[in-house]
Write a protein that holds these residues in place. Structure first.
Motif, PDB file in Angstrom:
ATOM      1  N   PHE A  10     -61.487  66.584 -13.753  1.00 37.81           N
ATOM      2  CA  PHE A  10     -62.495  66.334 -14.781  1.00 37.81           C
ATOM      3  C   PHE A  10     -63.743  65.755 -14.136  1.00 37.81           C
ATOM      4  O   PHE A  10     -63.720  64.645 -13.603  1.00 37.81           O
ATOM      5  CB  PHE A  10     -61.963  65.380 -15.851  1.00 37.81           C
ATOM      6  CG  PHE A  10     -62.968  65.041 -16.922  1.00 37.81           C
ATOM      7  CD1 PHE A  10     -63.530  66.044 -17.702  1.00 37.81           C
ATOM      8  CD2 PHE A  10     -63.368  63.731 -17.132  1.00 37.81           C
ATOM      9  CE1 PHE A  10     -64.472  65.737 -18.680  1.00 37.81           C
ATOM     10  CE2 PHE A  10     -64.300  63.415 -18.113  1.00 37.81           C
ATOM     11  CZ  PHE A  10     -64.855  64.425 -18.889  1.00 37.81           C
ATOM     12  N   THR A  15     -58.038  63.004 -14.122  1.00 44.39           N
ATOM     13  CA  THR A  15     -57.499  62.347 -15.308  1.00 44.39           C
ATOM     14  C   THR A  15     -55.983  62.443 -15.259  1.00 44.39           C
ATOM     15  O   THR A  15     -55.419  63.535 -15.156  1.00 44.39           O
ATOM     16  CB  THR A  15     -58.032  63.018 -16.585  1.00 44.39           C
ATOM     17  OG1 THR A  15     -59.448  62.808 -16.676  1.00 44.39           O
ATOM     18  CG2 THR A  15     -57.354  62.444 -17.829  1.00 44.39           C
ATOM     19  N   GLN A  65     -57.856  57.712 -20.236  1.00 45.69           N
ATOM     20  CA  GLN A  65     -59.234  58.174 -20.154  1.00 45.69           C
ATOM     21  C   GLN A  65     -59.873  57.764 -18.832  1.00 45.69           C
ATOM     22  O   GLN A  65     -59.493  56.758 -18.222  1.00 45.69           O
ATOM     23  CB  GLN A  65     -60.022  57.637 -21.345  1.00 45.69           C
ATOM     24  CG  GLN A  65     -59.568  58.223 -22.673  1.00 45.69           C
ATOM     25  CD  GLN A  65     -59.966  57.403 -23.879  1.00 45.69           C
ATOM     26  OE1 GLN A  65     -60.930  56.642 -23.825  1.00 45.69           O
ATOM     27  NE2 GLN A  65     -59.222  57.545 -24.975  1.00 45.69           N
ATOM     28  N   LEU A  66     -60.816  58.564 -18.385  1.00 47.71           N
ATOM     29  CA  LEU A  66     -61.491  58.324 -17.117  1.00 47.71           C
ATOM     30  C   LEU A  66     -61.948  56.867 -17.016  1.00 47.71           C
ATOM     31  O   LEU A  66     -62.510  56.307 -17.953  1.00 47.71           O
ATOM     32  CB  LEU A  66     -62.712  59.246 -17.014  1.00 47.71           C
ATOM     33  CG  LEU A  66     -63.496  59.175 -15.706  1.00 47.71           C
ATOM     34  CD1 LEU A  66     -62.647  59.656 -14.533  1.00 47.71           C
ATOM     35  CD2 LEU A  66     -64.783  60.009 -15.818  1.00 47.71           C
ATOM     36  N   SER A  71     -55.917  56.891 -14.295  1.00 51.97           N
ATOM     37  CA  SER A  71     -56.956  57.864 -13.977  1.00 51.97           C
ATOM     38  C   SER A  71     -57.941  57.272 -12.973  1.00 51.97           C
ATOM     39  O   SER A  71     -57.965  56.053 -12.742  1.00 51.97           O
ATOM     40  CB  SER A  71     -57.691  58.301 -15.247  1.00 51.97           C
ATOM     41  OG  SER A  71     -56.834  59.066 -16.071  1.00 51.97           O
ATOM     42  N   THR A  84     -68.806  62.175 -22.836  1.00 50.29           N
ATOM     43  CA  THR A  84     -67.898  62.263 -21.694  1.00 50.29           C
ATOM     44  C   THR A  84     -66.458  62.332 -22.161  1.00 50.29           C
ATOM     45  O   THR A  84     -65.671  63.195 -21.730  1.00 50.29           O
ATOM     46  CB  THR A  84     -68.072  61.048 -20.765  1.00 50.29           C
ATOM     47  OG1 THR A  84     -69.350  61.116 -20.135  1.00 50.29           O
ATOM     48  CG2 THR A  84     -66.987  61.005 -19.698  1.00 50.29           C
ATOM     49  N   GLU A  88     -63.464  65.255 -22.138  1.00 49.73           N
ATOM     50  CA  GLU A  88     -62.207  65.037 -21.427  1.00 49.73           C
ATOM     51  C   GLU A  88     -61.012  65.579 -22.215  1.00 49.73           C
ATOM     52  O   GLU A  88     -60.015  66.014 -21.615  1.00 49.73           O
ATOM     53  CB  GLU A  88     -62.032  63.546 -21.132  1.00 49.73           C
ATOM     54  CG  GLU A  88     -60.922  63.230 -20.159  1.00 49.73           C
ATOM     55  CD  GLU A  88     -60.857  61.759 -19.812  1.00 49.73           C
ATOM     56  OE1 GLU A  88     -60.376  61.425 -18.717  1.00 49.73           O
ATOM     57  OE2 GLU A  88     -61.300  60.918 -20.635  1.00 49.73           O
TER      58      GLU A  88
END
Length: 299
Positions: A10, A15, A65-66, A71, A84, A88
């Motif tokens: 990603f 991720t 989540q990033l 991640s 963003t 994702e």
């Protein structure tokens, strides 16, 4: 119960995901993709939902989540936008081949799920919006009313520390925890997986997007999709707790604004019904998902 883990690419990062159960499910049940809250809070507190795979044979897909959890820990502040994290969701779907699925978003994750669905993605059979916020100013007003119900001494600590910029002070953190024990999770003690999430929250990501519950200072402070809820045209289950910091006044416009939406209110819960009433919560969710799978697309 089969459990697999891995990462999907990603935006130049990775991720992390975990699948409880088998993809695809042997009996054809659609997987449930879980979008966690925060921002910056890893998925761990939602792990009770994994039992859907064991109890009902439905694969449950979690991801961090990033920037948080397992991640990649990206450091570019320009990444911390709603766009963003909406993108994702598509990256996770593509990486795992989730062409047809259900989506469950909790809190900030429900905001993401709403934004995602307003983009009209294909293949989503059912949507669960847990502790959902569709209008940030209304939410902040509701939590300010809850804050005002705290003892006067606690309110004084909050107001003083926020005015002085000392929100890392132990006294402020203690009063904030008192607030959360009333309206985030009423269990005492908190279960380990919730504590794990809270202790590893990415504070800078949260501050960029959100900030204090009753005084939103992040970029989403004016965010609202209330006037677009009528665009959502799939089976929807809204869930919240009787003692939820997302108060009924905040939830009601969502439940009433989406045609045909169901609203399940969990009487013994605050904001974490899947943690506070896990068996009952899973039963309600699975009943809804099973019915949603039987509805014609767009029904």
């Amino acid at each position: 119960m089969a459990v697999t883990e891995g990462t999907v690419p990603f935006r130049g990062f990775h991720t992390w995901y975990r699948v409880a159960g088998r993809l695809p499910a042997p009996d054809g049940k659609l997987p449930l993709l879980v979008v966690h809250g925060g921002p910056g809070l890893p998925h761990d507190y939602l792990e009770d939902l994994a039992a859907l795979a064991e109890d009902d044979g439905r694969a449950v897909v979690f991801y961090d989540q990033l920037g948080c959890g397992r991640s990649d820990r990206a450091e570019d502040p320009a990444l911390w936008t709603l766009e963003t994290f909406v993108a994702e969701i598509d990256a996770v779907r593509e990486g795992l081949g989730l062409d047809r699925l259900h989506l469950l978003g909790h809190s900030w994750g429900a905001q993401l799920a709403l934004a995602y669905m307003l983009g009209k993605p294909s293949g989503v059979a059912g949507l669960v919006l847990a502790g959902v916020i569709a209008d940030a100013p209304s939410y902040a007003a509701g939590t300010r009313r809850l804050k005002d119900s705290l003892p006067a001494a606690d309110r004084e600590v909050i107001d003083r520390c926020e005015a002085e910029g000392t929100t890392d002070d132990d006294a402020y953190l203690g009063v904030t925890m008192s607030f959360y024990q009333r309206w985030l999770c009423r269990l005492d003690p908190w279960p380990e997986h919730l504590v794990r999430s809270v202790l590893t929250m990415r504070e800078d990501v949260n501050a960029a997007l959100w900030g204090p519950e009753w005084n939103i200072t992040g970029s989403l402070r004016d965010w609202s999709v209330t006037d677009r809820l009528g665009e959502i045209d799939l089976p929807v289950l809204v869930t919240s707790g009787r003692h939820d910091m997302v108060t009924p006044e905040v939830v009601r416009p969502v439940a009433e604004g989406i045609a045909g939406a169901e609203w399940a209110l969990f009487e013994k819960s605050a904001h974490m019904a899947s943690v506070e009433e896990p068996d009952h919560y899973r039963h309600v969710v699975e009943d809804f998902l099973s019915r949603a799978e039987r509805e014609p697309a767009g029904g």
